[in-house]
Design an enzyme around this catalytic site. Structure first.
Site, mmCIF file in Angstrom:
data_model
loop_
_atom_site.group_PDB
_atom_site.id
_atom_site.type_symbol
_atom_site.label_atom_id
_atom_site.label_comp_id
_atom_site.label_asym_id
_atom_site.label_seq_id
_atom_site.Cartn_x
_atom_site.Cartn_y
_atom_site.Cartn_z
ATOM 1 N N ASP A 142 -0.243 5.082 1.043
ATOM 2 C CA ASP A 142 -0.414 6.063 2.124
ATOM 3 C C ASP A 142 -0.234 5.428 3.499
ATOM 4 O OD1 ASP A 142 -0.950 8.168 0.356
ATOM 5 O OD2 ASP A 142 -3.013 7.485 0.149
ATOM 6 N N ASP A 192 0.842 -1.198 0.000
ATOM 7 C CA ASP A 192 0.000 0.000 0.000
ATOM 8 C C ASP A 192 0.885 1.259 0.000
ATOM 9 O OD1 ASP A 192 -2.282 1.661 0.406
ATOM 10 O OD2 ASP A 192 -1.866 1.679 2.563
#
Lengths: 174, 174
Positions: A9, A7
């Protein structure tokens, strides 16, 4: 070769400092990361949830986030033994597409952009591992979820957890 | 519920008529779909391959493509019995992100945008079926590839093939 999905963020991109800085400036507050322990800013200030969301509509918001400590070196190292895909829920913020792509090309130029995935529901990801700060993505994920510690998830239990990129290195490379 | 992943260009979006129209205008030619049988335009005119690619750098190129005949009705019908994800190799043309997203919202507003996936290498897709006009995406795909007929792929053999959206309906709904 096994495959790791990662991922962006709060895992590769350090989202919180910028969010806090802008929030404190606009609302004349002095919130710190400690205030965000166990919750997201929108949960701490639910009455302005929609206003907070508007920050992300600025197409540049995601362009200048700081790179998470050690992520570049560790991902480069991992990419020698694993297939690396970057899987971000960009569909939640369509205005972020270009900024996220450019950010990845700038800071992770050693990765192949054919391995970037902008999605929403991450159950679509075909990988052996998913490193993510949002545990909800693990519910329908086919592989092993690995929770990357972020302020909002410190009270979440029941998952394999890594606190930083050195932990990730240890988990995969021993 | 089984999951069907569906490509956009030349499957949901009718890419060729616009490409031919612009090409014929700019190069003063009269190419037709028949000329593209068995190859893509960049293979038919390899000496201007790079110039042809530049058309896709216009962020609006993908915004006003026609919707492929019957795709809306059939996908809506399929979505009652299958999980539908839209999986497009948008990373090949990063300038297309916004146009592709807006196009999907306009013409396939009944789909959840959390089920849109902008990727490159489609082996990352976790689905039971992939409907695509590019057979190369099936090589490492985990599920059943279904080749959607496009001019460039008419000579490709060895795959389950559908010629149009009524064929797709028959394949999945009998």
């Amino acid at each position: 070769m096994k495959r790791i999905a990662i991922d962006m963020d709060e895992v590769m991109a350090d989202f919180i400092p910028k969010q806090l800085k802008i929030y404190n400036r606009d609302y004349n507050e002095n919130l710190t990361i400690d205030d965000l322990k166990g919750k997201k800013l929108r949960e701490l200030r639910p009455h302005i949830k929609e206003e907070l969301r508007k920050y992300f509509l600025d197409p540049t918001f995601f362009r200048d986030l700081e790179v998470m400590k050690d992520s570049q070196e560790v991902i480069k190292e991992l990419s020698k033994s694993y297939e690396i895909f970057i899987t971000t829920a960009a569909m939640e913020v369509p205005a972020s597409f270009t900024a996220k792509y450019e950010w990845l090309k700038e800071h992770f130029g050693f990765l192949n952009d054919m391995n970037f995935v902008f999605c929403g529901d991450k159950s679509i990801i075909h990988a052996d591992y998913l490193i993510d700060d949002n545990a909800r993505h693990f519910n329908r994920f086919m592989g092993q979820g690995i929770l990357f510690t972020a302020p909002h998830n410190i009270n979440v239990t029941g998952y394999v957890r890594v606190n930083n990129w050195q932990d990730v290195r240890k988990y995969f490379l021993g």
